[in-house]
Motif scaffolding. Structure first.
Motif, mmCIF file in Angstrom:
data_model
loop_
_atom_site.group_PDB
_atom_site.id
_atom_site.type_symbol
_atom_site.label_atom_id
_atom_site.label_comp_id
_atom_site.label_asym_id
_atom_site.label_seq_id
_atom_site.Cartn_x
_atom_site.Cartn_y
_atom_site.Cartn_z
ATOM 1 N N UNK A 97 154.330 -47.546 47.341
ATOM 2 C CA UNK A 97 153.747 -48.556 48.220
ATOM 3 C C UNK A 97 154.764 -49.606 48.649
ATOM 4 N N UNK A 98 156.018 -49.264 48.650
ATOM 5 C CA UNK A 98 157.054 -50.236 49.008
ATOM 6 C C UNK A 98 156.961 -50.634 50.481
ATOM 7 N N UNK A 99 156.550 -49.712 51.362
ATOM 8 C CA UNK A 99 156.427 -50.063 52.781
ATOM 9 C C UNK A 99 155.283 -51.047 53.002
ATOM 10 N N UNK A 100 154.176 -50.867 52.292
ATOM 11 C CA UNK A 100 153.066 -51.817 52.389
ATOM 12 C C UNK A 100 153.492 -53.188 51.886
ATOM 13 N N UNK A 101 154.276 -53.201 50.817
ATOM 14 C CA UNK A 101 154.776 -54.458 50.257
ATOM 15 C C UNK A 101 155.692 -55.161 51.257
ATOM 16 N N UNK A 102 156.564 -54.397 51.925
ATOM 17 C CA UNK A 102 157.451 -54.983 52.927
ATOM 18 C C UNK A 102 156.665 -55.560 54.096
ATOM 19 N N UNK A 105 155.113 -58.886 52.974
ATOM 20 C CA UNK A 105 156.118 -59.962 52.920
ATOM 21 C C UNK A 105 156.497 -60.407 54.323
ATOM 22 N N UNK A 106 156.656 -59.461 55.228
ATOM 23 C CA UNK A 106 157.012 -59.788 56.605
ATOM 24 C C UNK A 106 155.918 -60.614 57.277
ATOM 25 N N UNK A 107 154.662 -60.235 57.047
ATOM 26 C CA UNK A 107 153.562 -60.992 57.649
ATOM 27 C C UNK A 107 153.465 -62.402 57.043
ATOM 28 N N UNK A 108 153.760 -62.551 55.749
ATOM 29 C CA UNK A 108 153.736 -63.868 55.137
ATOM 30 C C UNK A 108 154.853 -64.769 55.665
#
Length: 110
Positions: A97-102, A105-108
């Motif tokens: 799930x690293x892409x979902x995590x990225x 973070x990008x949206x935050x």
């Protein structure tokens, strides 16, 4: 720290498993499964396979289905790498799930 042999076997398993999932993905329209990382134990008996699944809302269901069919996937893998490996490692599949995590973070940050 992984040895050179572990890295070579992990790359071999990643390539062959991605080919297997590519052939199976043709039967399941609308779902894309890719092998992102393979980590192999020092005794080469257990391989932890991390799968990136698109769309991500189906990921838990897909990994559960793949874990139920581990025996057939391991058999198919064994027929492909029987000349390179003496013992085919036990496969354990996990969601990457690293892409979902990225994306989170990008949206935050925005």
């Amino acid at each position: 720290m992984e040895t050179t042999r572990q890295n070579k076997i992990a790359r071999l398993l990643q390539k062959e498993l991605s080919d297997i999932f590519l052939l199976q993905a043709k039967a399941m329209s609308g779902t894309l499964v890719s092998v992102s990382v393979v980590r192999i134990s020092p005794d080469l008996s257990i391989a932890r396979v991390y799968l990136s699944i698109f769309p991500s809302d189906k990921s838990a269901e897909m990994v559960k289905n793949i874990n139920e069919n581990t025996r057939s996937i391991r058999y198919e893998l064994g027929t492909r790498v029987r000349h390179q490996l003496r013992i085919i490692p036990e496969l354990k599949f996990f969601v990457d799930d690293s892409l979902d995590y990225l994306e989170k973070i990008d949206s935050l940050l925005k």
